[in-house]
Design an enzyme around this catalytic site. Sequence first.
Site, PDB file in Angstrom:
ATOM      1  N   TYR A   1       3.963  -0.024   5.060  1.00 51.81           N
ATOM      2  CA  TYR A   1       4.592  -1.179   5.718  1.00 51.81           C
ATOM      3  C   TYR A   1       3.754  -2.449   5.563  1.00 51.81           C
ATOM      4  O   TYR A   1       3.680  -3.256   6.490  1.00 51.81           O
ATOM      5  CB  TYR A   1       4.834  -0.897   7.210  1.00 51.81           C
ATOM      6  CG  TYR A   1       5.264   0.512   7.522  1.00 51.81           C
ATOM      7  CD1 TYR A   1       6.522   0.974   7.150  1.00 51.81           C
ATOM      8  CD2 TYR A   1       4.408   1.391   8.187  1.00 51.81           C
ATOM      9  CE1 TYR A   1       6.916   2.280   7.427  1.00 51.81           C
ATOM     10  CE2 TYR A   1       4.800   2.694   8.468  1.00 51.81           C
ATOM     11  CZ  TYR A   1       6.049   3.133   8.088  1.00 51.81           C
ATOM     12  OH  TYR A   1       6.437   4.428   8.365  1.00 51.81           O
ATOM     13  N   HIS A   2       3.160  -2.652   4.373  1.00 50.65           N
ATOM     14  CA  HIS A   2       2.255  -3.788   4.168  1.00 50.65           C
ATOM     15  C   HIS A   2       2.692  -4.681   3.005  1.00 50.65           C
ATOM     16  O   HIS A   2       1.871  -5.023   2.149  1.00 50.65           O
ATOM     17  CB  HIS A   2       0.828  -3.285   3.895  1.00 50.65           C
ATOM     18  CG  HIS A   2       0.238  -2.474   4.977  1.00 50.65           C
ATOM     19  ND1 HIS A   2      -0.833  -1.620   4.775  1.00 50.65           N
ATOM     20  CD2 HIS A   2       0.553  -2.362   6.294  1.00 50.65           C
ATOM     21  CE1 HIS A   2      -1.149  -1.019   5.906  1.00 50.65           C
ATOM     22  NE2 HIS A   2      -0.315  -1.456   6.843  1.00 50.65           N
ATOM     23  N   PRO A   3       3.942  -5.116   2.921  1.00 54.15           N
ATOM     24  CA  PRO A   3       4.348  -5.948   1.781  1.00 54.15           C
ATOM     25  C   PRO A   3       3.746  -7.348   1.851  1.00 54.15           C
ATOM     26  O   PRO A   3       3.709  -7.970   2.913  1.00 54.15           O
ATOM     27  CB  PRO A   3       5.874  -6.000   1.923  1.00 54.15           C
ATOM     28  CG  PRO A   3       6.116  -5.858   3.395  1.00 54.15           C
ATOM     29  CD  PRO A   3       5.059  -4.901   3.870  1.00 54.15           C
TER      30      PRO A   3
ATOM     31  N   HIS B   1       0.844  -1.193   0.000  1.00 56.40           N
ATOM     32  CA  HIS B   1       0.000   0.000   0.000  1.00 56.40           C
ATOM     33  C   HIS B   1       0.883   1.248   0.000  1.00 56.40           C
ATOM     34  O   HIS B   1       1.767   1.380   0.852  1.00 56.40           O
ATOM     35  CB  HIS B   1      -0.908   0.006   1.231  1.00 56.40           C
ATOM     36  CG  HIS B   1      -1.960  -1.053   1.209  1.00 56.40           C
ATOM     37  ND1 HIS B   1      -2.248  -1.841   2.305  1.00 56.40           N
ATOM     38  CD2 HIS B   1      -2.789  -1.462   0.224  1.00 56.40           C
ATOM     39  CE1 HIS B   1      -3.217  -2.683   1.999  1.00 56.40           C
ATOM     40  NE2 HIS B   1      -3.559  -2.479   0.741  1.00 56.40           N
TER      41      HIS B   1
END
Length: 533
Positions: A470-472, A294
């Site tokens: 921080y959403h890999p 994101h």
Amino acid sequence: MNDVDYVIVGAGAAGCVLANRLTASGKHRVAVLEAGGPDRHIWIKVPAGFNKTVYNPKLNWGYETAPGPHIDGRKITFPRGKVLGGSGSINGHLYVRGQAADYDTWAQLGCRGWSWTDVLPYFKRAERRVGGEDAVRGRDGPLFIEDQREPHPLSDAYIAANEALGLKRTPDYNCGDQEGTFLYQQMMRGGRRWSPADAYLRPALSRPNLRVIQWALAERILFDGRRATGVRYRGRDGRQETLRAARSVILCGGSINTPHLLQISGVGEPAWLKAFGGDVIHALPGVGRNFRDHYAVRVSALVKGAGSLNERSHGLRLMGEVLRYAVSRKGLLAASPSHAGGYLRTRPGLETPDMQLYFAPASYAGGRYGTAVLDTRPGMTLGASQLRPESVGHVKALSGDATEKPEIQPNYLADQIDRDALLAAMRYLRKLLTTRPLADHVVHENFPGPDVNSDDELMAHARATGSTTYHPVGTCKIGTDPMAVVDPASMRVIGLQGLHVADASVMPTMVSGNTYAATNMIAEKASDLIPTT
């Protein structure tokens, strides 16, 4: 315990769950390798300590992205937790499951057993939640989910402004239908961070069949033919050690470290492995591909008529906040980075929301999120990120050395759909600032500022200042297509034996929101799918 039944690589969100669940019967010996150390840092348990932990090199892998071709060639700092609890010990606390449609999409893509109906029991099993409906919320799990202890008046004004623009107030965005505006739920207990280590790992540490090895960098998965037999790792003293796994090696390193370890161990796209002189143990072209994240943009404004958190973060007032938190677990130090938010559709014809909103009654020095320094003037920040980006990137090992960082290329804003959605979101954020009752508190917008108006100017702002949330996910996806890496029925790496993956890397598509809750669910489900007999 150099010979165990299961070796788990990574003591983050997923690794902590599996360490607990696989040792509960007492029948299996489990060893967990964690590259970081204990979660005793003073700021880990304090919610507002996010700004102190997320960029701390002692708690962090210190990654950054490759230059982004669609974001002015910028490199973006990319924190990942390197500590017991993993990123769950340094993240922003928000608990967001995503939409029911996210998981139904997984099932439609060939991942049978992963529909919303299938995964809901695992969300419930994990939760200890007060509030919401019994049909969708868990009551007895180890993961405490709290409402905010002291909502800010600016957050109330933000929610009311969303309602004035037609976005309904939703009582529980974690019931499968997200659309609406709300205060975020948090992973806290009594005003303190409640991390994966707190919820799952610490209660299991007294079990004689669990061993947790800290400061242990996994260097290579060991194979006997097509079967994984263990892991070679390097300890804090620099010595190489070996752990043998009688049943399985389970990778829980996350969307960066899991594909990286597979690649340097000889599993992945042959051309990528040969490029750095690596062996090809097993050709699996999907390893490291399908990377999604994101990408968020923000605007901020100076405020009046309601004190923000900015003024309370300096001088004598900060000392007062420290004392208040120590006594009551309330105030500035009990706050998450985002307080309120929402989910909306940016264009007609969408069946579900495609945009996540964020709000904080605080702003950062220079207006830029991620400086970790709050402004001295009263301010607020509004943000947005597209929920299901079409832009796809990769994670690629550049060396066979485990200490050499991989190439991380999210490819943000490569797709026109993503750019159009983000532009619509920025227009919406601007409209919120002029909508009462939020408008009653606005002095003026200071970031990017009133001179930025045209579509081109707003997109330039997005390219120049946007950042990761921080959403890999997705770099070892479950599925049945040629680019799938993990079998959705068993979590086994396709084509290999004794090697499983259970972390955010297995998500075949992006979930609609923060990824911790979904990762926790994946590990809960994996504990039932990975063979134990």
